[in-house]
Design a protein around this motif. Structure first.
Motif, PDB file in Angstrom:
ATOM      1  N   LEU A 139       6.787   2.021   4.498  1.00  0.00           N
ATOM      2  CA  LEU A 139       5.458   1.463   4.751  1.00  0.00           C
ATOM      3  C   LEU A 139       5.531   0.097   5.421  1.00  0.00           C
ATOM      4  O   LEU A 139       4.571  -0.317   6.082  1.00  0.00           O
ATOM      5  N   GLU A 140       6.644  -0.609   5.259  1.00  0.00           N
ATOM      6  CA  GLU A 140       6.828  -1.872   5.990  1.00  0.00           C
ATOM      7  C   GLU A 140       6.847  -1.608   7.489  1.00  0.00           C
ATOM      8  O   GLU A 140       6.383  -2.433   8.276  1.00  0.00           O
ATOM      9  N   GLN A 141       7.400  -0.463   7.882  1.00  0.00           N
ATOM     10  CA  GLN A 141       7.509  -0.114   9.302  1.00  0.00           C
ATOM     11  C   GLN A 141       6.144   0.200   9.903  1.00  0.00           C
ATOM     12  O   GLN A 141       5.835  -0.208  11.010  1.00  0.00           O
ATOM     13  N   SER A 142       5.338   0.973   9.155  1.00  0.00           N
ATOM     14  CA  SER A 142       4.003   1.324   9.631  1.00  0.00           C
ATOM     15  C   SER A 142       3.232   2.021   8.517  1.00  0.00           C
ATOM     16  O   SER A 142       3.824   2.670   7.662  1.00  0.00           O
ATOM     17  N   PRO A 143       1.893   1.893   8.541  1.00  0.00           N
ATOM     18  CA  PRO A 143       1.070   2.637   7.581  1.00  0.00           C
ATOM     19  C   PRO A 143       1.273   4.138   7.792  1.00  0.00           C
ATOM     20  O   PRO A 143       1.516   4.583   8.920  1.00  0.00           O
ATOM     21  N   LEU A 157       3.062   6.560  -5.202  1.00  0.00           N
ATOM     22  CA  LEU A 157       2.033   5.737  -4.573  1.00  0.00           C
ATOM     23  C   LEU A 157       0.991   5.280  -5.582  1.00  0.00           C
ATOM     24  O   LEU A 157       0.496   4.153  -5.508  1.00  0.00           O
ATOM     25  N   ARG A 158       0.678   6.128  -6.544  1.00  0.00           N
ATOM     26  CA  ARG A 158      -0.251   5.742  -7.613  1.00  0.00           C
ATOM     27  C   ARG A 158       0.305   4.545  -8.379  1.00  0.00           C
ATOM     28  O   ARG A 158      -0.406   3.572  -8.659  1.00  0.00           O
ATOM     29  N   THR A 159       1.594   4.611  -8.709  1.00  0.00           N
ATOM     30  CA  THR A 159       2.239   3.506  -9.420  1.00  0.00           C
ATOM     31  C   THR A 159       2.225   2.238  -8.574  1.00  0.00           C
ATOM     32  O   THR A 159       1.909   1.150  -9.072  1.00  0.00           O
ATOM     33  N   LEU A 160       2.538   2.372  -7.296  1.00  0.00           N
ATOM     34  CA  LEU A 160       2.567   1.212  -6.399  1.00  0.00           C
ATOM     35  C   LEU A 160       1.174   0.630  -6.189  1.00  0.00           C
ATOM     36  O   LEU A 160       1.008  -0.592  -6.118  1.00  0.00           O
ATOM     37  N   ARG A 161       0.165   1.489  -6.125  1.00  0.00           N
ATOM     38  CA  ARG A 161      -1.221   1.004  -5.997  1.00  0.00           C
ATOM     39  C   ARG A 161      -1.634   0.265  -7.257  1.00  0.00           C
ATOM     40  O   ARG A 161      -2.254  -0.797  -7.177  1.00  0.00           O
ATOM     41  N   HIS A 162      -1.315   0.832  -8.412  1.00  0.00           N
ATOM     42  CA  HIS A 162      -1.672   0.210  -9.691  1.00  0.00           C
ATOM     43  C   HIS A 162      -1.054  -1.184  -9.814  1.00  0.00           C
ATOM     44  O   HIS A 162      -1.656  -2.094 -10.371  1.00  0.00           O
ATOM     45  N   ALA A 163       0.135  -1.352  -9.248  1.00  0.00           N
ATOM     46  CA  ALA A 163       0.831  -2.645  -9.282  1.00  0.00           C
ATOM     47  C   ALA A 163       0.349  -3.582  -8.169  1.00  0.00           C
ATOM     48  O   ALA A 163       0.801  -4.729  -8.095  1.00  0.00           O
ATOM     49  N   GLY A 164      -0.550  -3.104  -7.304  1.00  0.00           N
ATOM     50  CA  GLY A 164      -1.080  -3.934  -6.233  1.00  0.00           C
ATOM     51  C   GLY A 164      -0.134  -4.107  -5.051  1.00  0.00           C
ATOM     52  O   GLY A 164      -0.294  -5.017  -4.249  1.00  0.00           O
ATOM     53  N   LEU A 165       0.857  -3.214  -4.939  1.00  0.00           N
ATOM     54  CA  LEU A 165       1.856  -3.346  -3.884  1.00  0.00           C
ATOM     55  C   LEU A 165       1.497  -2.577  -2.618  1.00  0.00           C
ATOM     56  O   LEU A 165       1.994  -2.906  -1.542  1.00  0.00           O
ATOM     57  N   ALA A 205       0.495  -3.793   0.700  1.00  0.00           N
ATOM     58  CA  ALA A 205      -0.593  -4.720   0.410  1.00  0.00           C
ATOM     59  C   ALA A 205      -0.076  -6.134   0.159  1.00  0.00           C
ATOM     60  O   ALA A 205      -0.795  -7.099   0.351  1.00  0.00           O
ATOM     61  N   ASP A 206       1.169  -6.247  -0.293  1.00  0.00           N
ATOM     62  CA  ASP A 206       1.733  -7.550  -0.639  1.00  0.00           C
ATOM     63  C   ASP A 206       3.070  -7.715   0.083  1.00  0.00           C
ATOM     64  O   ASP A 206       4.080  -7.171  -0.335  1.00  0.00           O
TER      65      ASP A 206
END
Length: 100
Positions: free
Chosen positions: A29-33, A54-62, A77-78
């Motif tokens: 995801l750093e490379q592109s959405p 992705l659910r875990t990463l979204r929950h963590a705000g990443l 996101a961060d």
């Protein structure tokens, strides 16, 4: 400021980052959405597993998600976390000087 300020939150962040598949997804995801399908293909993982991570990463705000019609596009996101991952990768690739 006590020594515990932020330590619990940092420990939770490292728990989320302590999974190779999630790290791989963040690097992609750093490379592109990307969509879940594109992430699954690029990472060599099943779509249900990618969705779970992705659910875990979204929950963590990443990661964040943008809906476009029926597609969901994920992106980092961060970007501070991208630096943490990059620093960790640099660290593991450094020569081991402890024997000297």
């Amino acid at each position: 400021m006590t020594t515990d300020d932020g330590l619990a939150a940092a420990a939770e962040l490292f728990k989320v980052l302590g999974n190779q598949s999630r790290l791989r997804l963040l690097r992609l995801l750093e490379q592109s959405p990307r969509t879940v399908g594109a992430l699954a293909e690029a990472a060599g993982l099943s779509q249900p597993l990618v969705s779970q991570h992705l659910r875990t990463l979204r929950h963590a705000g990443l990661v964040s998600v943008t809906r476009s019609g029926k597609e969901s596009i994920y992106e980092v996101a961060d970007h501070h976390v991208s630096h943490v991952i990059g620093d960790a990768l640099e660290h593991v690739h450094e020569p081991d000087d402890s024997a000297h």
